[in-house]
Design a protein around this motif. Sequence first.
Motif, PDB file in Angstrom:
ATOM      1  N   UNK B 502       0.875  -1.433  -0.065  1.00  0.00           N
ATOM      2  CA  UNK B 502      -0.304  -0.080   0.004  1.00  0.00           C
ATOM      3  C   UNK B 502       0.321   1.573   0.208  1.00  0.00           C
ATOM      4  N   UNK B 503       2.103   1.515   0.646  1.00  0.00           N
ATOM      5  CA  UNK B 503       2.990   2.593   0.782  1.00  0.00           C
ATOM      6  C   UNK B 503       2.954   2.501  -0.576  1.00  0.00           C
ATOM      7  N   UNK B 504       4.023   1.590  -1.242  1.00  0.00           N
ATOM      8  CA  UNK B 504       4.185   1.549  -2.638  1.00  0.00           C
ATOM      9  C   UNK B 504       2.631   2.542  -3.687  1.00  0.00           C
ATOM     10  N   UNK B 505       2.011   1.678  -3.924  1.00  0.00           N
ATOM     11  CA  UNK B 505       1.130   1.680  -4.657  1.00  0.00           C
ATOM     12  C   UNK B 505      -0.069   3.530  -4.686  1.00  0.00           C
ATOM     13  N   UNK B 506       0.383   3.992  -2.964  1.00  0.00           N
ATOM     14  CA  UNK B 506      -0.426   4.641  -3.027  1.00  0.00           C
ATOM     15  C   UNK B 506       0.245   6.014  -3.269  1.00  0.00           C
ATOM     16  N   UNK B 507       1.929   5.382  -3.027  1.00  0.00           N
ATOM     17  CA  UNK B 507       2.911   6.505  -3.091  1.00  0.00           C
ATOM     18  C   UNK B 507       2.798   6.245  -4.831  1.00  0.00           C
ATOM     19  N   UNK B 508       3.088   5.690  -5.509  1.00  0.00           N
ATOM     20  CA  UNK B 508       2.935   6.233  -7.372  1.00  0.00           C
ATOM     21  C   UNK B 508       1.419   6.817  -7.074  1.00  0.00           C
ATOM     22  N   UNK B 509       0.216   5.985  -6.979  1.00  0.00           N
ATOM     23  CA  UNK B 509      -1.041   7.234  -7.432  1.00  0.00           C
ATOM     24  C   UNK B 509      -2.113   7.004  -6.012  1.00  0.00           C
ATOM     25  N   UNK B 510      -2.047   8.620  -5.534  1.00  0.00           N
ATOM     26  CA  UNK B 510      -2.260   8.986  -4.451  1.00  0.00           C
ATOM     27  C   UNK B 510      -2.997  10.105  -4.929  1.00  0.00           C
ATOM     28  N   UNK B 511      -3.038   9.986  -6.067  1.00  0.00           N
ATOM     29  CA  UNK B 511      -4.644  10.595  -6.567  1.00  0.00           C
ATOM     30  C   UNK B 511      -6.172  10.727  -5.644  1.00  0.00           C
ATOM     31  N   UNK B 512      -6.630   9.856  -5.536  1.00  0.00           N
ATOM     32  CA  UNK B 512      -7.517   9.000  -4.438  1.00  0.00           C
ATOM     33  C   UNK B 512      -7.605   9.966  -3.650  1.00  0.00           C
ATOM     34  N   UNK B 513      -6.113   9.775  -3.254  1.00  0.00           N
ATOM     35  CA  UNK B 513      -6.733   9.847  -1.418  1.00  0.00           C
ATOM     36  C   UNK B 513      -6.817  11.187  -1.631  1.00  0.00           C
ATOM     37  N   UNK B 514      -5.492  12.027  -2.546  1.00  0.00           N
ATOM     38  CA  UNK B 514      -5.753  13.575  -2.222  1.00  0.00           C
ATOM     39  C   UNK B 514      -6.848  14.127  -2.526  1.00  0.00           C
ATOM     40  N   UNK B 515      -6.894  14.440  -3.345  1.00  0.00           N
ATOM     41  CA  UNK B 515      -8.444  14.678  -3.424  1.00  0.00           C
ATOM     42  C   UNK B 515      -9.871  14.522  -2.493  1.00  0.00           C
ATOM     43  N   UNK B 516      -9.944  13.276  -1.644  1.00  0.00           N
ATOM     44  CA  UNK B 516     -10.402  12.929  -1.116  1.00  0.00           C
ATOM     45  C   UNK B 516      -9.455  13.608   0.385  1.00  0.00           C
ATOM     46  N   UNK B 517      -9.607  14.006   0.036  1.00  0.00           N
ATOM     47  CA  UNK B 517      -8.549  14.847   1.270  1.00  0.00           C
ATOM     48  C   UNK B 517      -8.035  15.940   1.071  1.00  0.00           C
ATOM     49  N   UNK B 518      -8.076  16.096   0.232  1.00  0.00           N
ATOM     50  CA  UNK B 518      -7.976  18.699  -0.733  1.00  0.00           C
ATOM     51  C   UNK B 518     -10.012  18.470   0.312  1.00  0.00           C
ATOM     52  N   UNK B 519     -10.593  17.666  -0.172  1.00  0.00           N
ATOM     53  CA  UNK B 519     -11.912  18.407  -0.082  1.00  0.00           C
ATOM     54  C   UNK B 519     -12.174  18.004   1.122  1.00  0.00           C
ATOM     55  N   UNK B 520     -12.142  17.396   1.485  1.00  0.00           N
ATOM     56  CA  UNK B 520     -11.962  17.269   3.398  1.00  0.00           C
ATOM     57  C   UNK B 520     -11.661  18.006   4.234  1.00  0.00           C
ATOM     58  N   UNK B 521     -10.279  19.072   4.290  1.00  0.00           N
ATOM     59  CA  UNK B 521     -10.068  19.851   4.570  1.00  0.00           C
ATOM     60  C   UNK B 521     -10.411  20.663   4.634  1.00  0.00           C
ATOM     61  N   UNK B 522     -10.820  20.913   3.885  1.00  0.00           N
ATOM     62  CA  UNK B 522     -11.154  22.357   2.708  1.00  0.00           C
ATOM     63  C   UNK B 522     -13.089  22.782   3.905  1.00  0.00           C
ATOM     64  N   UNK B 523     -13.432  21.956   3.837  1.00  0.00           N
ATOM     65  CA  UNK B 523     -14.561  21.654   4.543  1.00  0.00           C
ATOM     66  C   UNK B 523     -14.109  21.571   6.085  1.00  0.00           C
ATOM     67  N   UNK B 524     -13.071  21.085   6.606  1.00  0.00           N
ATOM     68  CA  UNK B 524     -12.713  21.331   7.827  1.00  0.00           C
ATOM     69  C   UNK B 524     -12.719  23.014   8.348  1.00  0.00           C
ATOM     70  N   UNK B 525     -11.701  23.474   7.310  1.00  0.00           N
ATOM     71  CA  UNK B 525     -11.433  24.639   7.817  1.00  0.00           C
ATOM     72  C   UNK B 525     -12.538  25.680   7.768  1.00  0.00           C
ATOM     73  N   UNK B 526     -13.444  25.441   6.330  1.00  0.00           N
ATOM     74  CA  UNK B 526     -14.691  26.249   6.651  1.00  0.00           C
ATOM     75  C   UNK B 526     -15.428  25.977   7.797  1.00  0.00           C
ATOM     76  N   UNK B 527     -15.686  24.494   8.648  1.00  0.00           N
ATOM     77  CA  UNK B 527     -16.628  24.710   9.113  1.00  0.00           C
ATOM     78  C   UNK B 527     -16.447  25.074  10.539  1.00  0.00           C
ATOM     79  N   UNK B 528     -14.948  25.266  10.586  1.00  0.00           N
ATOM     80  CA  UNK B 528     -14.127  25.025  11.854  1.00  0.00           C
ATOM     81  C   UNK B 528     -14.017  23.914  13.219  1.00  0.00           C
ATOM     82  N   UNK B 529     -14.117  22.821  12.617  1.00  0.00           N
ATOM     83  CA  UNK B 529     -13.931  22.345  13.739  1.00  0.00           C
ATOM     84  C   UNK B 529     -12.627  21.614  13.597  1.00  0.00           C
TER      85      UNK B 529
END
Lengths: 504, 529
Positions: B502-529
């Motif tokens: 998994x470390x290698x697989x996500x290292x080569x193709x982190x796209x799904x993780x990154x997209x999910x985390x970007x959106x979640x991080x933005x929401x988290x910052x907007x909501x202030x939790x």
Amino acid sequence: MLVSPLTLLLAVAFVGAGATFFAGPKARWVAVIFSGATVAVVVYTLTQFQLNFTLSYQLLEVNHWFTFAALPGAPGISVDYAVGVDGISLPMVLLSSVVTLAAVVYHWEEENAPGPFFGLLLLVNAGVLGVFVSLDVLLFFVFWEVVLIPMFFLIGRWGGARRHYAAIKFFVYTHVASVVMFVALLAMVFLGGWGTFDFVNLYGLQTLNQSALSSVTQVLLFGSLLFGFGVKLPMVPFHTWLPDAHVEAPTGGSVLLAAVLLKMGAYGLIRFAMPLLPVGREVLTPLIFFLAFLSIVWGAFLSLAQRDLKRLVAYSSINHMGIVLLAIGLWTQVGVLAAVLLMFAHGLVSAVLFMVSGSMHHAYGTRDIPSVGGMSAYTPRLSTMLMVGSLASLGLPALVSFPAEFSAFFATWEGLGLLVLIPLTALVVTAAFYLWMMQRLSFGPPRGSTLKTHDLPTPELVALSLMVALVVLYGILPFLVAQYIPASPLFHIPCFSGGGGVCP
Amino acid sequence: MTGIPPMAYLPEGFVLASTLLVFLADALGAQRRRVFGGISTLLLLGAFLLVLADLRVYPLAALATLPASLVGGPASGPIVFTSLGLIFQGLFLGVALLVALGSLSEGELDPGAAIFYGLLGLATLGMLLVAISADLIFLLLSIEVSTLSTYVLVGYVRRDSRGLEASMKFYIIGALSTAISFFGASLLYGAYGTTSLAAFAFPPAGGLGNLALVGFGLLMVGLGFKLTLVPFHMWAVDVYDGASPPVSALLSAGSKKMGLFAFFAVFIAVVHVFNATEGYALLVALGGLAVVTMTVGNLQALQQHNMKRLLAYSSISQAGYLLLGIAVATPAALSGATLLAVAHVLMKGGAFLVVGAATAAGVGVTIEEYRGLGRRLPVTALSFAILLLSLAGIPLTLGFVGKFYVFGAAVEAGGWFIFLAVAGLLNSALSVFYYGRILRIMYMADAPGEGPEPTREAPPTLGISSTRGVANAPPPRGGVLRAEIRTIGVARWGVILGCAVLTIAFGIYPTPLIHAFNAAAEQFLRLGY
């Protein structure tokens, strides 16, 4: 999206490395098939490359990889899988794949874990190819670091007596340099507000954002990049990892180190630091010249003092890469052309010389120059290879280094006038240590244990013959490689010294 | 709170059920580890899949349209479901699953198995609650639920005096840090008049007073113990060293992420307030703590000879990189810290399991004894090498992507954050020394009995010791592999390999993780939790 031949190239190289690694006892066949296939794809790429096309990179392929989240209110920055070549990277791609093939053949009789050994050699090549074809800052850095790991294992597992020390020193030294380089590249992109990691766009945007980077920032960034790439180059005073790594590495590792890894530093300078940070370049050019002269003179005199053939060749690399740095620092068309040509030439010649050092060790059990003599009588083939390599390295006409060095000195004369005497004087020293070494090794009275000597075994002979043939071929017909070099966006745009200092 | 459907609590229910069922089975007389482990693993897996399903139901890319009832308002009660919270729930369950599976290979008739699996569920439950808390008191209590279980987990093997010592140390320091946290919370209640986390995003009338500043400062200390920030890290090394490897994996990969999420929840919203007002000193303190933590962790790790202590110190330095993301507090930084957290779960979880596997193969505690592991346990050693390269931040691994994201975010934010990035990168270069040393010992040194080193008898459990005397005649490839799996147990072997893959697989193709985390991080910052 069209699939570029370069993607095929990377695929062949990486798959080959993986397949070889796990191939077991038959690994050498797998390795030679895949490195041969890599060369074949490179040749195909050469035929697809258009010589008169200087507007942009060729054989482009761009695919979205992931998005870097931006500050609130700005669009995210796309990180791409972007590959392409131009006249500057193409000779390096050719060099790397050919040298790797030769290294595999040279090590044909390797018995110490051949699968991992050849696999790691091919992995180095795959990473290097990635460095030269990637057009995205992050992708570039990924490949840049990929090169490091297999080389670390090659030195540490198959190296000489002090291999552990050399491996760790190599790893840490070059990793620190890459980290500094990486943060400078990121800062350049972010602070400049360029909003892209893509080289193709970087050149275009750079004028628009000239004002975004203050002079002080540019100087700082340029200094960091000079350090980051300079360690790899290597330039004095950041060269101390090189003799250890070269001497301790197995022959194939040394060959790849000298022939291609050093070129990555020069390539990075040409690609990023020089064109993208004009103010920093103008301010620090005197420093580049100083360090280049220092490397040239220091490398030459240190070579003169060596007893170990491999160490001698290693120090002569510092000397030659100093000339490359000088030619880059001039930042004229002739200078960059000379630099790339010299990188190519040094790659071929140093491969020959390191192979000869390895063969000398096999044949005589030592690389100590004073303790061996009369090589031309006992091992005539080895002696011939040694002479061709040495003469090429000291810049004899009709061998590959001559046109390159001549252009470099010509450019230096144009740019710096009489200061060209400094590298020319060093050239005399270079000639001196090579001639002295040949005199002692090849022609002196027979010395050392010559009883069990044997001349070059077939695989080593084949590998060396291949390299020597290229040295002669490109020496007689230098345009075969020089013709590619100006087909680069760098040459199209008047961003060289005297062209206004700005790349439009 | 009214809007949250009861089904949303199903993962928590599953985890609670796992604890209860394990203890029930124990009471009914079950003895085999496989029974307890099976129950626990299945229910944790169920909860994990449920969380993943939740993440699919509320598509992360379209968070703007998340039903208001699920998001909740600032004063809607102690619980809120955010995308980032769900992601961390998935992370915690992933760790629990990894630990549960990885320790299936321990002794089959170990009398502590029921305690281990029961408390594992309880510790996980506390972590899950942390990830959905919207109230400071609820958050601190959830941390206690988890921490109290881990106190016992560290010391439940009563014969082991080191474990007991570690447990005692852990307990005393933990109690102290809890007291400090609650004291800080009470000060914040005095300053704000509420303990709702969302309310902290808006400075109380008259600006942040000294009361609030001291409150936040105390929380930084109290939670800093959980996140093993220097200088509150002293307990971590002894505890990781004293506990059994699976428990160390849980502490390092799981409990620390809980501390990270608590930091997110308390500080992310406030960082902007800090930036704008007199709280700047706290921001500098956060950045300073990050730098000090990674530097001290790395410098200490350099000097270790004991593998577990080295991993513990490297874990401390990783906490510094994570904290850096909180100090920068941009979407990219938050997303990067989450990426790094995922990477850390795989790397540290896997690494501690490798230590357990090595122990099972008769390898001792010092790094030197890992000599030649590359030949003795080829797959485990290769996985370990990949995890170490990932820890060092070498490209094509998830560790690199996480570090790139965090440091890139710091450079992007500009100003003095660039120095944080430089400090982080220099540290990551420094860490190459000790990771490289392990790689060198595993692959470049001769195995005991093969090289010029003094010959040592191979442990009988290794199964290939008979071939030692035969020069240059390694056993066939399949033979080594089978012996390896037999030695360390197929479940553990699979989990270790899985972490590396998994470390290698996500290292080569982190796209799904990154997209999910970007959106979640933005929401988290907007909501202030």
